[in-house]
Write a protein that holds these residues in place. Structure first.
Motif, PDB file in Angstrom:
ATOM      1  N   LEU A   1       0.805  -1.268  -0.029  1.00  0.00           N
ATOM      2  CA  LEU A   1      -0.062   0.208  -0.121  1.00  0.00           C
ATOM      3  C   LEU A   1       1.062   1.492   0.099  1.00  0.00           C
ATOM      4  O   LEU A   1       0.546   2.236  -0.799  1.00  0.00           O
ATOM      5  CB  LEU A   1      -1.180   0.001   1.255  1.00  0.00           C
ATOM      6  N   PRO A   2       1.963   1.293   0.713  1.00  0.00           N
ATOM      7  CA  PRO A   2       2.658   2.708   0.709  1.00  0.00           C
ATOM      8  C   PRO A   2       3.041   2.941  -0.899  1.00  0.00           C
ATOM      9  O   PRO A   2       3.147   4.033  -1.213  1.00  0.00           O
ATOM     10  CB  PRO A   2       4.042   2.333   1.595  1.00  0.00           C
TER      11      PRO A   2
ATOM     12  N   GLY B   1      -0.023   4.166  -2.886  1.00  0.00           N
ATOM     13  CA  GLY B   1      -0.130   5.580  -2.683  1.00  0.00           C
ATOM     14  C   GLY B   1       0.700   6.492  -3.159  1.00  0.00           C
ATOM     15  O   GLY B   1       0.232   7.516  -3.761  1.00  0.00           O
TER      16      GLY B   1
ATOM     17  N   VAL C   1       0.000   6.428  -6.862  1.00  0.00           N
ATOM     18  CA  VAL C   1      -1.401   7.210  -7.328  1.00  0.00           C
ATOM     19  C   VAL C   1      -0.975   8.674  -7.218  1.00  0.00           C
ATOM     20  O   VAL C   1      -1.476   9.246  -8.193  1.00  0.00           O
ATOM     21  CB  VAL C   1      -2.298   6.602  -6.203  1.00  0.00           C
ATOM     22  N   LEU C   2      -0.341   9.044  -6.150  1.00  0.00           N
ATOM     23  CA  LEU C   2      -0.388  10.560  -5.936  1.00  0.00           C
ATOM     24  C   LEU C   2       0.536  11.095  -7.029  1.00  0.00           C
ATOM     25  O   LEU C   2       0.431  12.182  -7.500  1.00  0.00           O
ATOM     26  CB  LEU C   2       0.137  10.943  -4.328  1.00  0.00           C
TER      27      LEU C   2
ATOM     28  N   PRO D   1      -3.968  16.525  -1.825  1.00  0.00           N
ATOM     29  CA  PRO D   1      -3.095  15.437  -2.389  1.00  0.00           C
ATOM     30  C   PRO D   1      -1.728  15.787  -2.288  1.00  0.00           C
ATOM     31  O   PRO D   1      -0.848  15.065  -2.070  1.00  0.00           O
ATOM     32  CB  PRO D   1      -3.564  15.091  -3.941  1.00  0.00           C
TER      33      PRO D   1
ATOM     34  N   LEU E   1      -0.615  15.193   1.010  1.00  0.00           N
ATOM     35  CA  LEU E   1      -0.427  13.849   1.366  1.00  0.00           C
ATOM     36  C   LEU E   1       0.988  13.276   0.749  1.00  0.00           C
ATOM     37  O   LEU E   1       1.502  12.460   1.430  1.00  0.00           O
ATOM     38  CB  LEU E   1      -1.574  12.960   0.403  1.00  0.00           C
ATOM     39  N   TYR E   2       1.227  13.857  -0.495  1.00  0.00           N
ATOM     40  CA  TYR E   2       2.495  13.284  -1.138  1.00  0.00           C
ATOM     41  C   TYR E   2       3.582  13.885  -0.227  1.00  0.00           C
ATOM     42  O   TYR E   2       4.534  12.864  -0.208  1.00  0.00           O
ATOM     43  CB  TYR E   2       2.307  14.101  -2.457  1.00  0.00           C
TER      44      TYR E   2
ATOM     45  N   LEU F   1       4.093  11.475   2.763  1.00  0.00           N
ATOM     46  CA  LEU F   1       4.508  10.187   2.188  1.00  0.00           C
ATOM     47  C   LEU F   1       5.917  10.218   1.770  1.00  0.00           C
ATOM     48  O   LEU F   1       6.630   9.299   2.361  1.00  0.00           O
ATOM     49  CB  LEU F   1       3.785   9.658   0.999  1.00  0.00           C
TER      50      LEU F   1
END
Lengths: 270, 304
Positions: B225-226, B229, B232-233, B288, B291-292, B295
């Motif tokens: 998932l990481p 993520g 996707v971003l 987003p 979020l990026y 991450l």
């Protein structure tokens, strides 16, 4: 065992298809650049006429020259600034405004280019700067130094700090330890960062369109305006030349990273 | 030991030049976008009313602030063109990102399961197209997708279609172009997490009797998932503002916001409205983007 082999056949198939998808269009383009026919879709035998045509196209040559100059200068400034930024982020520990600093360095990596280009143009207009070579160079430096910072930072992150500490224990001051120990170790990443900055600058259309002035179009801007009017065989030749140039750059970059891995360190991710 | 700290101080000074550069050429420009988005459209050079002149003093600044207008933003909401453009951009970005994930995951998985020495080769092969010019790659597809292009020639030769299919200037062409251009951005973060994953975990699940799809769905996918993520971003955010691909490959009836902004700026020369549109786009992307950043920070800390 049977399950594993079936799975890996699926793996190989998806990998092969994926790579074919990535490479076939470029390969087709390169082949058609040697097409003798005026029609882009009809094969008329091998010929170099479109390369000849390109070298006689003054506007295209000028644009290519402009692009090369911008790419070399912006990549050089970006490498300098990006390396400094990476050193500050990975060795500077905490400092005032660190979060803002790293945020500013990551945002341009994903920010839509339209926004970056628009905002820079408005700044240049407000500063009353004459648009042309320098404004494009500044814009490209701003974008590409972030990529350099990421590449160099990941290299610095994987570096064994005890090497620097040993140098300092042996009497080096921090600046000397950096130049004598750290810099040679991160040199391959710095080279890779420069190459990346160079190709990104050479490639950029959107930001250059916003920040350039009349009469100083870069190669992508010229190509773009030609492509909008329809497919021309000459463009195939120009594109192939650009691909060849980038291929050379990649070979040098990979040699640089091979140099680093042969010294027994893990290679940089790019 | 303290030598770490001795190094930290000069390293902090290294931040000064890049910090100032990013302030001047990244942060400050947004102030100008904001300022111009609040000014009136004018037929002038530059095409907007100068807003405030800091040298004119406090009184002048006050009258200037009173003259600020949010008309441009009101226009964005009331004009269907902009609303549609934002909606279309988001729809295209969601669809394309989903396609990228579907196509990129098996490739990244295949890479991660290769023998070690082959993995490095596969990685270089995936990165190389990313170095090759973006515009050229789109152009390569125009060659293939045009009316008498290679794709139609092949389809006709195989008798799969009886007459040439219109590919160019359609949404399919645009999606092909987007998937093609962004695929390395999706594959690389996925591969990075999949390659780090312990194969023993999957084997254990298999030994305990889970069929392959269950191993994948209950073990592999959640652990990756990481990477999902990040991929996707990394794709979603720039696709929302995409300009070149839809402009060259999609039809001209439904524009994305990047194209609308570009047109407003270069063709209509309405800088204030274009600036307002850019501000709204930025606000849409702020979540987003944050979020990026988070991450990215977490991954760098893990990598240490």
């Amino acid at each position: 065992m049977r399950k594993v082999s079936r799975l890996s056949r699926f793996n190989i198939a998806s990998l092969a298809l994926g790579l074919a998808f990535l490479y076939l269009p470029i390969l087709i383009l390169v082949i058609y650049s040697f097409n003798a026919s005026r029609l882009v879709t009809v094969w008329g035998g091998w010929s170099l006429r479109w390369y000849h045509e390109f070298f006689n196209d003054r506007a295209m040559i000028e644009a290519a020259w402009m692009s090369l100059r911008v790419a070399v200068s912006s990549a050089t400034i970006a490498t300098l600034l990006g390396t400094l930024a990476a050193v500050a982020l990975s060795r500077g520990e905490r400092f005032r405004g660190r979060t803002l600093f790293s945020g500013m360095l990551y945002a341009p990596l994903v920010m839509p280019e339209v926004i970056t280009g628009l905002s820079l143009l408005l700044l240049f207009v407000a500063l009353n700067a004459e648009r042309g070579f320098w404004t494009v160079t500044i814009a490209h430096t701003t974008l590409t130094m972030c990529f350099v910072a990421v590449v160099v930072q990941s290299r610095l992150g994987s570096l064994d700090r005890s090497l620097e500490e040993a140098a300092m224990d042996l009497g080096c001051d921090p600046a000397r330890a950096f130049v004598a120990v750290t810099l040679p170790l991160i040199a391959p990443a710095i080279v890779a960062g420069w190459m990346l900055a160079f190709t990104l600058s050479l490639d950029d259309l959107v930001i250059a369109s916003f920040t350039t002035g009349p009469g100083s179009a870069t190669l992508p801007i010229r190509i773009y305006s030609e492509v909008r009017l329809g497919v021309k065989p000459e463009i195939n030749a120009i594109c192939t030349l650009v691909i060849a140039l980038i291929a050379i750059v990649i070979v040098i970059a990979s040699l640089a990273s091979k140099l680093s891995s042969s010294r027994g360190e893990s290679a940089a991710p790019l | 030991m303290s030598s770490r700290r001795i190094f930290a101080r000069p390293a902090r000074f290294a931040a000064i030049a890049p910090y100032l550069w990013m302030m001047l050429f990244f942060l400050v420009p947004f102030a100008f976008v904001l300022k111009i988005s609040l000014s009136q459209t004018a037929i002038a050079q530059p095409p907007y009313d100068p807003l405030f002149d800091l040298t004119a003093g406090w009184e002048a600044l006050k009258t200037a602030l009173a003259a600020l207008s949010i008309d441009n933003f009101r226009l964005l909401i009331s004009d269907d063109i902009y609303v549609f453009a934002y909606v279309r951009s988001l729809t295209v970005a969601v669809t394309a990102t989903a396609l990228l994930l579907l196509i990129g995951y098996p490739i990244a998985y295949g890479m991660a399961r290769l023998p070690r020495s082959w993995q490095a080769v596969a990685m270089v092969l995936v990165i190389v197209p990313f170095w090759t010019s973006f515009l050229i790659r789109i152009y390569a597809w125009i060659n293939i997708l045009q009316h008498d292009g290679l794709l139609n020639q092949i389809l006709l030769a195989l008798h799969l279609v009886s007459q040439p299919v219109v590919w160019l200037s359609t949404d399919s062409a645009m999606y092909i172009g987007i998937v093609y251009s962004y695929l390395p951005f999706m594959i690389l973060p996925l591969y990075a997490t999949l390659a780090k994953m312990e194969p023993a975990l999957e084997e254990a699940a298999g030994d305990l009797g889970a069929p392959p799809w269950q191993v994948f769905w209950l073990v592999t996918f959640p652990l990756s998932l990481p990477g999902v993520g990040a991929g996707v971003l990394l794709c979603f955010i720039p696709i929302v503002g995409e300009f070149v691909i839809p402009d060259l490959l999609a039809g001209s009836n439904a524009l994305m916001i990047g194209q609308t902004l570009w047109l407003e700026f270069f063709t209509n020369k309405d800088w204030p409205v274009a600036s307002a549109a850019a501000i709204v786009l930025l606000v849409v992307l702020l979540v987003p983007l944050l979020l990026y950043e988070r991450l990215q920070k977490r991954q760098l800390e893990q990598g240490r």
